[in-house]
Design an enzyme around this catalytic site. Structure first.
Site, PDB file in Angstrom:
ATOM      1  CB  VAL A  11      -0.971   0.015   1.218  1.00 53.62           C
ATOM      2  CG1 VAL A  11      -1.678   1.362   1.330  1.00 53.62           C
ATOM      3  CG2 VAL A  11      -2.008  -1.095   1.097  1.00 53.62           C
ATOM      4  CE  LYS A 262     -13.148 -17.478 -13.004  1.00 57.21           C
ATOM      5  NZ  LYS A 262     -13.721 -17.969 -14.227  1.00 57.21           N
ATOM      6  CB  CYS A 271      -6.782  -7.509   2.387  1.00 58.84           C
ATOM      7  SG  CYS A 271      -5.337  -6.591   1.879  1.00 58.84           S
TER       8      CYS A 271
HETATM    9  C1  UGA Z   1      -8.612  -6.690  -1.333  1.00 55.87           C
HETATM   10  C2  UGA Z   1      -9.720  -5.736  -1.805  1.00 55.87           C
HETATM   11  O1  UGA Z   1     -10.238  -6.179  -3.077  1.00 55.87           O
HETATM   12  C3  UGA Z   1      -9.183  -4.319  -1.938  1.00 55.87           C
HETATM   13  O2  UGA Z   1     -10.239  -3.434  -2.307  1.00 55.87           O
HETATM   14  C4  UGA Z   1      -8.595  -3.883  -0.586  1.00 55.87           C
HETATM   15  O3  UGA Z   1      -8.016  -2.590  -0.677  1.00 55.87           O
HETATM   16  C5  UGA Z   1      -7.514  -4.879  -0.165  1.00 55.87           C
HETATM   17  O4  UGA Z   1      -8.083  -6.194  -0.100  1.00 55.87           O
HETATM   18  C6  UGA Z   1      -7.018  -4.439   1.193  1.00 55.87           C
HETATM   19  O5  UGA Z   1      -7.802  -4.478   2.136  1.00 55.87           O
HETATM   20  O6  UGA Z   1      -5.886  -3.917   1.276  1.00 55.87           O
HETATM   21  P1  UGA Z   1      -6.550  -7.935  -2.558  1.00 55.87           P
HETATM   22  O7  UGA Z   1      -6.400  -8.728  -1.297  1.00 55.87           O
HETATM   23  O8  UGA Z   1      -5.350  -7.329  -3.175  1.00 55.87           O
HETATM   24  O9  UGA Z   1      -7.602  -6.715  -2.349  1.00 55.87           O
HETATM   25  O10 UGA Z   1      -7.146  -8.919  -3.654  1.00 55.87           O
HETATM   26  P2  UGA Z   1      -8.565  -9.256  -4.318  1.00 55.87           P
HETATM   27  O11 UGA Z   1      -8.464  -9.025  -5.765  1.00 55.87           O
HETATM   28  O12 UGA Z   1      -9.676  -8.620  -3.611  1.00 55.87           O
HETATM   29  O13 UGA Z   1      -8.617 -10.840  -4.098  1.00 55.87           O
HETATM   30  C7  UGA Z   1      -8.657 -11.427  -2.798  1.00 55.87           C
HETATM   31  C8  UGA Z   1      -8.853 -12.919  -2.900  1.00 55.87           C
HETATM   32  O14 UGA Z   1     -10.173 -13.226  -3.352  1.00 55.87           O
HETATM   33  C9  UGA Z   1      -7.920 -13.616  -3.871  1.00 55.87           C
HETATM   34  O15 UGA Z   1      -7.489 -14.836  -3.318  1.00 55.87           O
HETATM   35  C10 UGA Z   1      -8.787 -13.865  -5.107  1.00 55.87           C
HETATM   36  O16 UGA Z   1      -8.364 -14.943  -5.874  1.00 55.87           O
HETATM   37  C11 UGA Z   1     -10.134 -14.133  -4.445  1.00 55.87           C
HETATM   38  N1  UGA Z   1     -11.274 -13.889  -5.349  1.00 55.87           N
HETATM   39  C12 UGA Z   1     -11.549 -12.633  -5.767  1.00 55.87           C
HETATM   40  C13 UGA Z   1     -12.077 -14.953  -5.734  1.00 55.87           C
HETATM   41  O17 UGA Z   1     -11.853 -16.119  -5.364  1.00 55.87           O
HETATM   42  N2  UGA Z   1     -13.158 -14.711  -6.544  1.00 55.87           N
HETATM   43  C14 UGA Z   1     -13.454 -13.457  -6.978  1.00 55.87           C
HETATM   44  O18 UGA Z   1     -14.472 -13.302  -7.710  1.00 55.87           O
HETATM   45  C15 UGA Z   1     -12.628 -12.391  -6.594  1.00 55.87           C
END
Ligand code: UGA
Length: 442
Positions: A11, A262, A271
């Site tokens: 961040v 997804k 996070c």
């Molecule tokens: C997440 C939030 O999306 C951000 O908005 C937030 O700022 C951040 O946490 C934080 O609190 O700092 P991040 O952890 O980087 O961001 O990643 P994401 O893209 O949200 O994915 C998180 C997890 O969920 C991953 O393991 C991803 O594969 C999974 N995921 C995401 C799914 O299994 N399905 C989906 O449809 C979306």
């Protein structure tokens, strides 16, 4: 304007780079000398698209990084605190780094005798009420009552995602400014309006709402994922059902929206697992309950074992069987394996004496730090598949999406594929290889 950024993790460094790229003078501070020397060589300590190109452009022009917090506080009008708030074993947030940083900032402020009004902006994710009940009293005590006249604390949570941090920070959907002080509100609104040329949504609210917004936002997104994973597990058992089609259809309802539907092996990263546990802990300590979020957490804890069930359904006894894992990072476009599902799955497969080969475009070095010589690290997809009896896709990297069925037929001992991320077109694959896709009832 001169600003400081304390804590150059994903961040802090992303924020520093985007601010500096937009013409703000940024003094970044971190205590980790190794991290600082990498940044000073224009190399990000973690993989993040675009970040090295920006570092190359801004370092020692509008961005300076070192470990001198005193100088940073002295020269900055706004100091953004982005230090980590990791989970304790009971799920509560560990505020040690945050408190230490704020205490030091206050001590330095005592030594400065200029007329500047400084704002300390908490970007680190903290449980609701932390800033008002812990951080402000701590800083007030340490800085001889400068609060309100020469110093204020504000909450400004961050919503950027790993893997698209620069893009998200450059075009945020919303900026939350949590303050109870008019002067701070004016200054922060001016800062962000100028930074983004008035083209963004800014929401002004109280500190506690700002803290709650961050937890609620991440909890809701995590719940969306667990919800669709729950549906996927049901679809697994219903012939002809397909979670992808269901997610596509419900996503077209604007009240639901298509993102974060997804299905996969469970959410990971630094996070969601931490914030869900943190919010549940916060709620419990205050005598409330949030059963929906408890279910979100429980579904996620079990989801990796759904993938193991899918493997065992195909292989039977997995002792001494060679299993290839494609994808180790918690999602694509990052080398981060914190709370990655791959860790849980590989640990469990090893306990059952399977032989594991892994491949990932970015996360192999981090994985090696955990598993050492217990598993085989393959430099290419082909060598990872070679002689294997089952291939499991755990991360949706674009390189994996491009693999054709003939590659599995050519390299594997038995072309059994478990697609836990739905990267393949099952209709195209199913007649050529033995594929089981999460959420597809065959
Ligand atoms: C997440 C939030 O999306 C951000 O908005 C937030 O700022 C951040 O946490 C934080 O609190 O700092 P991040 O952890 O980087 O961001 O990643 P994401 O893209 O949200 O994915 C998180 C997890 O969920 C991953 O393991 C991803 O594969 C999974 N995921 C995401 C799914 O299994 N399905 C989906 O449809 C979306």
């Amino acid at each position: 304007m001169n600003v400081g950024v304390v804590g150059l993790g994903f961040v802090g460094l992303s924020v520093s780079c985007v601010f500096a790229d937009k013409g703000i003078n940024v003094h970044g501070v971190d205590i980790d000398e190794q991290k600082l020397s990498m940044i000073n060589e224009k190399k990000s300590p973690f993989y993040e698209p675009q970040i090295n190109q920006i570092l190359d452009k801004v370092l020692n022009k509008s961005l300076y990084v070192n470990s001198n917090l005193e100088e940073c506080v002295k020269n900055s009008e706004i100091v953004f605190v982005c230090v980590g708030t990791p989970s304790n074993s009971d799920g509560s947030s560990n505020l040690d780094y945050l408190k230490k940083t704020c205490k030091e900032i206050s001590e330095f402020l005592n030594k400065i005798h200029d007329e500047k009004f400084r704002i300390i902006v908490i970007k680190s994710t903290v449980p609701p009420q932390t800033i008002e009940s812990e951080i402000i009293p701590l800083m007030e005590k340490k800085s001889s009552n400068l609060m309100g006249t020469k110093l204020d604390i504000c909450s400004n949570p961050e919503f950027l995602k790993e893997g698209s941090a620069i893009e998200d920070m450059s075009n945020p959907h919303l900026v939350i400014i949590g303050t109870n002080n008019e002067k701070t509100k004016k200054k922060m609104n001016h800062f962000y309006s100028k930074l983004y040329s008035n083209s963004i949504n800014i929401m002004n609210t109280t500190i506690v709402n700002s803290e709650l917004i961050k937890y609620t936002n991440n909890s809701f997104l995590a719940t969306k994922i667990s919800f669709i994973n729950n549906i996927a597990n049901i679809c697994n058992k219903i012939p002809g059902a397909d979670v992808e089609i269901i997610a596509e259809a419900i996503g077209m309802d604007p009240r639901i929206g298509k993102m974060f539907l997804k299905a996969g092996p469970g959410y990971g990263g630094s996070c969601f697992p931490k914030d869900v546990a943190g919010f549940l802990n916060f709620v419990k300590l205050r005598g409330y309950s949030m059963p929906i979020l408890e279910s979100t957490h429980n579904i996620n804890e079990k989801q990796p074992f759904e993938i193991i069930k899918m493997i065992k359904n195909k292989l039977g006894d997995i002792e001494n069987k060679t299993i290839s894992i494609l994808g180790l990072s918690f999602k694509k476009n990052t080398d981060d394996i914190r709370e990655a599902v791959s860790i849980k799955i590989v640990k469990s497969l090893l306990e059952q004496n399977a032989k594991i080969k892994v491949n990932d475009p970015m996360a192999m070095d981090n994985f090696r730090k955990i598993f050492g010589e217990q598993i085989e690290y393959s430099d290419s997809i082909e060598s990872c598949l070679s002689n294997s009896e089952c291939c499991v896709i755990l991360t949706e990297w674009d390189d994996f999406r491009k693999i054709q069925p003939k590659k599995f037929l050519e390299f594997m001992k038995k072309p059994i594929i478990i697609d836990a991320r739905r990267v393949f077109d099952i209709n195209k694959f199913k007649d050529l290889v033995d594929i089981t896709a999460l959420g597809h009832g065959q």
